[in-house]
Structure formats: structure tokens, C-alpha cells
Design a protein around this motif. Structure first.
Motif, PDB file in Angstrom:
ATOM      1  N   GLU A 339      27.024  41.050  33.169  1.00 56.74           N
ATOM      2  CA  GLU A 339      26.824  41.958  32.029  1.00 56.74           C
ATOM      3  C   GLU A 339      27.737  41.572  30.861  1.00 56.74           C
ATOM      4  N   GLY A 340      28.988  41.258  31.180  1.00 59.84           N
ATOM      5  CA  GLY A 340      29.932  40.886  30.120  1.00 59.84           C
ATOM      6  C   GLY A 340      29.535  39.608  29.417  1.00 59.84           C
ATOM      7  N   LEU A 341      29.114  38.612  30.172  1.00 55.00           N
ATOM      8  CA  LEU A 341      28.720  37.340  29.575  1.00 55.00           C
ATOM      9  C   LEU A 341      27.398  37.453  28.824  1.00 55.00           C
ATOM     10  N   GLN A 342      26.527  38.336  29.290  1.00 55.49           N
ATOM     11  CA  GLN A 342      25.262  38.516  28.581  1.00 55.49           C
ATOM     12  C   GLN A 342      25.502  39.093  27.186  1.00 55.49           C
ATOM     13  N   ARG A 343      26.511  39.946  27.070  1.00 53.10           N
ATOM     14  CA  ARG A 343      26.834  40.486  25.747  1.00 53.10           C
ATOM     15  C   ARG A 343      27.275  39.374  24.796  1.00 53.10           C
ATOM     16  N   ILE A 344      28.004  38.405  25.336  1.00 50.13           N
ATOM     17  CA  ILE A 344      28.394  37.254  24.507  1.00 50.13           C
ATOM     18  C   ILE A 344      27.165  36.434  24.141  1.00 50.13           C
ATOM     19  N   ALA A 345      26.320  36.151  25.128  1.00 49.34           N
ATOM     20  CA  ALA A 345      25.122  35.340  24.888  1.00 49.34           C
ATOM     21  C   ALA A 345      24.206  35.985  23.859  1.00 49.34           C
ATOM     22  N   GLU A 379      44.736  31.751  22.869  1.00 50.64           N
ATOM     23  CA  GLU A 379      45.634  32.367  21.887  1.00 50.64           C
ATOM     24  C   GLU A 379      45.769  33.865  22.146  1.00 50.64           C
ATOM     25  N   MET A 380      44.708  34.475  22.673  1.00 48.33           N
ATOM     26  CA  MET A 380      44.674  35.915  22.902  1.00 48.33           C
ATOM     27  C   MET A 380      45.119  36.312  24.313  1.00 48.33           C
ATOM     28  N   GLY A 381      45.505  35.298  25.140  1.00 52.16           N
ATOM     29  CA  GLY A 381      46.055  35.623  26.456  1.00 52.16           C
ATOM     30  C   GLY A 381      45.127  35.425  27.629  1.00 52.16           C
ATOM     31  N   LEU A 382      44.150  34.531  27.495  1.00 50.65           N
ATOM     32  CA  LEU A 382      43.204  34.270  28.581  1.00 50.65           C
ATOM     33  C   LEU A 382      43.097  32.767  28.802  1.00 50.65           C
ATOM     34  N   ILE A 383      43.231  32.347  30.057  1.00 51.39           N
ATOM     35  CA  ILE A 383      43.081  30.936  30.411  1.00 51.39           C
ATOM     36  C   ILE A 383      41.666  30.719  30.928  1.00 51.39           C
ATOM     37  N   ILE A 384      40.912  29.876  30.229  1.00 49.42           N
ATOM     38  CA  ILE A 384      39.514  29.625  30.592  1.00 49.42           C
ATOM     39  C   ILE A 384      39.143  28.246  30.069  1.00 49.42           C
ATOM     40  N   GLU A 385      38.199  27.588  30.763  1.00 49.61           N
ATOM     41  CA  GLU A 385      37.845  26.227  30.376  1.00 49.61           C
ATOM     42  C   GLU A 385      36.334  26.088  30.238  1.00 49.61           C
ATOM     43  N   THR A 386      35.930  24.865  29.838  1.00 50.49           N
ATOM     44  CA  THR A 386      34.524  24.554  29.624  1.00 50.49           C
ATOM     45  C   THR A 386      33.979  23.716  30.773  1.00 50.49           C
ATOM     46  N   SER A 387      32.661  23.557  30.774  1.00 51.28           N
ATOM     47  CA  SER A 387      31.976  22.757  31.778  1.00 51.28           C
ATOM     48  C   SER A 387      30.712  22.206  31.145  1.00 51.28           C
ATOM     49  N   GLY A 388      30.100  21.218  31.804  1.00 56.77           N
ATOM     50  CA  GLY A 388      28.834  20.679  31.323  1.00 56.77           C
ATOM     51  C   GLY A 388      28.952  19.268  30.806  1.00 56.77           C
ATOM     52  N   ALA A 389      27.811  18.616  30.674  1.00 57.69           N
ATOM     53  CA  ALA A 389      27.777  17.222  30.229  1.00 57.69           C
ATOM     54  C   ALA A 389      28.452  17.048  28.883  1.00 57.69           C
ATOM     55  N   ASN A 390      28.317  18.041  28.027  1.00 53.45           N
ATOM     56  CA  ASN A 390      28.932  18.006  26.698  1.00 53.45           C
ATOM     57  C   ASN A 390      29.950  19.130  26.506  1.00 53.45           C
ATOM     58  N   PHE A 407      40.075  42.372  35.262  1.00 55.41           N
ATOM     59  CA  PHE A 407      38.839  41.618  35.041  1.00 55.41           C
ATOM     60  C   PHE A 407      38.161  42.087  33.755  1.00 55.41           C
ATOM     61  N   ALA A 408      38.095  43.405  33.585  1.00 56.27           N
ATOM     62  CA  ALA A 408      37.487  43.963  32.376  1.00 56.27           C
ATOM     63  C   ALA A 408      38.274  43.552  31.126  1.00 56.27           C
ATOM     64  N   LYS A 409      39.593  43.548  31.237  1.00 55.24           N
ATOM     65  CA  LYS A 409      40.422  43.139  30.099  1.00 55.24           C
ATOM     66  C   LYS A 409      40.166  41.677  29.743  1.00 55.24           C
ATOM     67  N   GLY A 410      40.087  40.834  30.754  1.00 51.32           N
ATOM     68  CA  GLY A 410      39.810  39.430  30.510  1.00 51.32           C
ATOM     69  C   GLY A 410      38.458  39.215  29.852  1.00 51.32           C
ATOM     70  N   LEU A 411      37.460  39.953  30.288  1.00 50.84           N
ATOM     71  CA  LEU A 411      36.129  39.835  29.681  1.00 50.84           C
ATOM     72  C   LEU A 411      36.135  40.316  28.230  1.00 50.84           C
ATOM     73  N   ARG A 412      36.918  41.356  27.951  1.00 40.88           N
ATOM     74  CA  ARG A 412      37.015  41.827  26.561  1.00 40.88           C
ATOM     75  C   ARG A 412      37.664  40.774  25.671  1.00 40.88           C
ATOM     76  N   ILE A 413      38.706  40.120  26.198  1.00 37.27           N
ATOM     77  CA  ILE A 413      39.345  39.051  25.427  1.00 37.27           C
ATOM     78  C   ILE A 413      38.335  37.946  25.136  1.00 37.27           C
ATOM     79  N   LEU A 414      37.570  37.568  26.154  1.00 34.24           N
ATOM     80  CA  LEU A 414      36.577  36.510  25.976  1.00 34.24           C
ATOM     81  C   LEU A 414      35.517  36.913  24.960  1.00 34.24           C
ATOM     82  N   GLN A 415      35.065  38.162  25.027  1.00 35.17           N
ATOM     83  CA  GLN A 415      34.077  38.654  24.065  1.00 35.17           C
ATOM     84  C   GLN A 415      34.648  38.653  22.649  1.00 35.17           C
ATOM     85  N   ASP A 416      35.902  39.092  22.519  1.00 37.59           N
ATOM     86  CA  ASP A 416      36.538  39.106  21.193  1.00 37.59           C
ATOM     87  C   ASP A 416      36.718  37.691  20.655  1.00 37.59           C
ATOM     88  N   ALA A 417      37.111  36.774  21.532  1.00 39.09           N
ATOM     89  CA  ALA A 417      37.293  35.382  21.114  1.00 39.09           C
ATOM     90  C   ALA A 417      35.974  34.786  20.646  1.00 39.09           C
TER      91      ALA A 417
END
Length: 430
Positions: A339-345, A379-390, A407-417
């Protein structure tokens, strides 16, 4: 990347190899870790949505694993035993047999390989060739199986392969993973036709090697139908089926093994990453008994089996997998993640979700965009990386034990970013 040649980074810049990578995305010195959080030398705490690339499914420094390991060390328990018998190994194998294998109707021998996933993949490839007397391995587009030469030959990523220099990466035939050529192209049919056509140029395979979810390949997830089809083709062509569960296993996709609900029986299963429970180096190859044909020491290594990892892996199995409560927790968080990632998408034109369970990400269509989102999140306090051919997928690998509020806090940071970067790009476009 930090270019500061003074202070705490000086030794890294002066002495550590240029091969280092994650520290370039996260230029901080980390001094403490607990649960789903890391703390740097300046006292700032970050939520961890990388989890050692799924090596820390149960979080950092689980208190029960930590205490068991401390007790083992304080009692002068075995530290290094080659492949000799030990009480720690016996306890691990018993827990793995009773809690993981038997309830799932699985009968596998456990081969202790070298300490990382690529060691388990190399062992699987060698054994498949020994069993069948054939050389060719069928691997798939976007697959990642390791950085040693055999496993690297099965890896698709051009950048990873380039690290080998001009050496030949051979005896592997590449086939399209499901959806590799678009949703309207039947990848399974292509594989079937290539193998059945005696003029295709594809040698009879010793094995197929496949990830049910491609961890480094963009979190593309194979359907049950595709996995069953590959298993059928392996049987029809006298090849072994190697299911690489190194990143997708140990609960990451919702069940202990990522293929549990697919109705397939792999012949060989490389395991690593969270197999130790606590992030300790530990890899193994699960082998159907009829294919356990190694002679003594025919495939070995000084560090085959990690006694400290036996201790923590046993605790992980007993603590999290004795009943289905942990699996239900994973399912709840997986829905929260989707649900959290769908909001970003929904806010990024053309963005889609990739993956399954707690191995999920947002394909934003551009490595530059995905990288900018991850950098802003850090910068906002979340460690996350990328994946994929590009590097086009923002990839979430949060510990499965992450408390819901964290978990909810981390998803909010990701959405804000993502919102910040999306807004910046819109302004730039105007």
C-alpha cells in the motif's frame, strides 16, 4: 561518495580498495545497530530498509541470538571446526530438520559450503555437472548469482561481469526470464522452443538456475506457472533444477522458502544471507539425497560451516518458525508495504511495483530518478538502495521484524523523499 581525506574517513580513503560500494551511497561511519536501526558516529539514527541486502531478515543484534552466541563463546564453545562434528552443528541440523524440512515434506542433505552465497552457487553448478556429465547451465536474463567465475557466468549484469576482465565466462546459455521481452511475449515458450529445436545451438543442459524473485535484477517475480514450466523442462531434458533462494529465502517473500507454494521440488537449493539469522557468514547447499554423490573432500573449504552461525541459525529457526505466527506477521507487513509503495507509484508517471512479499520495490523507470529518491531518503534518515539492470527500482528490504510504527515511519520518509524529488523534477521540466 565522501572525498573527505581527514578525520574518520581518512583510513578508508587511504587504505580500502576502490571496490567498496555501499559506503559511497551512505557516507557515514556506523557504530551501533539494533533491530531495524543503525546509529552513526555523530549519534544520528537511521531506519534500515536495506538489512544487509536481506542478510538481516531478523534485524540487527536479535537479543536471543546475541545471548546464545555470547553464552557459546563464554563457555569456550567451538569457534572453528572445519567440517568436524560439534554440538552446535548437531543442534542446528536437528532444528532445521524438525522445524523447516519435515513439516514441509522436504528431504534434503545439507552441504556446508564456503561462507557466502556464491560458494553455494558454485557447489550447485559443479554438482549438477558431475551428476549429469554435461557442462551447459541455463541461466536467465537479469539473474544475479554471485561474483566468483562460475556464478558470475550465470549472472547477467554487464557491470558485474566486467569485473572479471577479459576472462571467458562460458558454459552458460541465457534464456529470457518471465516478462523479459514484455508482458505479451511468452518467455516459457521461447525456452521450450530453444531446447526442443536440435538446431538452436543450445547444448543439453546440466541444470537450470533461477531466482523466484530476482534480487539484484529489479525484483522481477516469476509466476507459479513459469516456475512450474521451468521445473517441467528440467525434468524433460534430464537437467537438475537449481533454485537460488539466497536473497528471496528465510521469509523474505512470506514463507521460509520462496517457492513453497509453487508446487515444485528443486534438486539443489543454494542458501545464504539470512540463513545464519544474525548476519554472520554462512552458506549451504540443500541437495536431494539421490544427488549427494560427492566423495569426501571432493568439494571443500577451510570455512565450510560457521559454528557461531550454527548457534544463531538454530535460535532463529526455533524463535521464528516453530509455528505460523511469524509468517502471518510478514503477510501483514507485506500488505502495508504494498500500500505504501503504491502511493509512491501513483505519483510517478509509469511507475509500477515489482516483487513479492517483503521483497518489493517501485520501478520508477529511471536509474537517475531511483538514485535521487534513495539519496534524498538517506538525507532524511532512511537507508535504502536501488536494483535493476539500470538501477531503476527503489528496493525495500526492511528487516521482517521491523516494528509496525518504525516500518510506517520508514515508509513515510520514502514517500516524502519521492515527493521531494518528483516535485523538483517537475519544476526543472517547467
Amino acid at each position: 561518495m565522501s572525498t573527505d581525506m581527514s578525520g574518520e574517513f581518512a583510513i578508508f580513503n587511504r587504505r580500502e580498495s576502490e571496490a567498496r560500494s555501499y559506503c559511497r551511497s551512505f557516507p557515514k561511519s556506523f557504530v551501533k545497530a539494533a533491530g531495524s536501526e543503525l546509529t552513526d558516529s555523530e549519534g544520528r539514527t537511521y531506519i534500515d530498509f536495506l538489512a544487509g541486502c536481506s542478510s538481516l531478515n531478523y534485524g540487527h543484534n536479535d537479543p536471543d541470538m546475541k545471548q546464545a552466541l555470547i553464552d557459546h563463546i563464554m563457555a569456550d564453545g567451538i569457534t572453528h571446526g572445519l567440517d568436524m562434528h560439534s554440538d552446535a552443528k548437531a543442534a542446528f541440523l536437528t532444528a532445521f530438520e524438525d522445524i523447516i524440512l519435515k513439516p514441509r515434506g522436504m528431504d534434503y542433505k545439507v552441504m556446508m559450503t564456503g561462507p557466502t552465497g556464491t560458494n553455494a552457487v558454485e557447489a550447485a553448478m559443479k554438482l549438477a555437472r558431475k551428476v549429469t556429465g554435461r557442462r551447459n547451465i541455463i541461466a536467465f536474463t537479469n539473474g544475479f548469482h554471485g561474483m566468483t567465475l562460475g556464478a558470475l557466468a550465470c549472472t547477467g549484469n554487464a557491470g558485474k561481469r566486467a569485473g572479471a576482465g577479459p576472462v571467458s565466462l562460458n558454459d552458460v546459455s541465457r534464456m529470457p526470464y518471465e516478462g523479459a521481452f514484455g508482458a505479451d511475449i511468452d518467455s516459457l515458450r521461447i525456452v521450450e522452443e530453444m531446447l526442443s529445436n536440435p538446431s538452436s545451438g543450445i547444448d543439453a543442459p546440466a541444470a537450470f538456475i533461477i531466482e523466484p524473485v530476482q534480487g539484484e535484477g529489479g525484483l522481477t517475480a516469476a509466476s507459479t506457472e513459469f516456475m512450474q514450466g521451468i521445473a517441467r523442462l528440467a525434468r524433460e531434458h534430464g537437467a537438475l533444477l537449481i533454485v537460488d533462494d539466497i536473497q528471496a529465502g528465510c521469509g523474505r517473500t512470506g514463507t521460509f522458502f520462496s517457492f513453497e507454494e509453487m508446487g515444485i521440488e528443486p534438486d539443489l537449493i543454494p542458501m545464504a544471507k539470512s540463513f545464519s539469522g544474525m548476519g554472520l557468514p554462512f552458506a549451504a547447499l540443500l541437495i536431494k539425497p539421490e544427488y549427494d554423490i560427492w566423495g569426501p573432500a571432493e568439494h571443500n573449504g577451510t570455512f565450510r560451516g560457521n559454528t557461531h552461525a550454527f548457534v544463531t541459525a538454530r535460535v532463529a529457526i526455533e524463535k521464528f518458525w516453530t509455528d505460523d505466527s511469524f509468517q502471518r506477521e510478514i503477510a501483514d507487513k507485506a500488505e502495508m508495504l504494498r500500500e505504501g509503495l503504491q502511493r509512491i507509484a501513483d505519483e510517478i508517471p509509469g511507475a509500477t511495483l515489482n516483487g513479492r512479499g517483503m521483497m518489493l520495490g517501485v520501478n520508477v523507470g529511471s536509474g537517475e530518478l531511483a538514485g535521487a529518491i534513495c539519496a534524498r531518503a538517506f538525507e532524511m534518515g532512511l537507508i535504502i538502495e536501488t536494483s535493476g539492470a539500470n538501477d531503476e527500482v527503489v528496493k525495500v528490504l526492511a528487516p521482517l521484524t521491523t516494528p509496525q510504527d518504525t516500518f510506517a515511519k520508514g515508509l513515510r520518509i520514502l514517500q516524502d523523499a519521492a515527493g521531494d524529488i518528483n516535485a523538483t523534477q517537475k519544476i526543472a521540466a517547467e
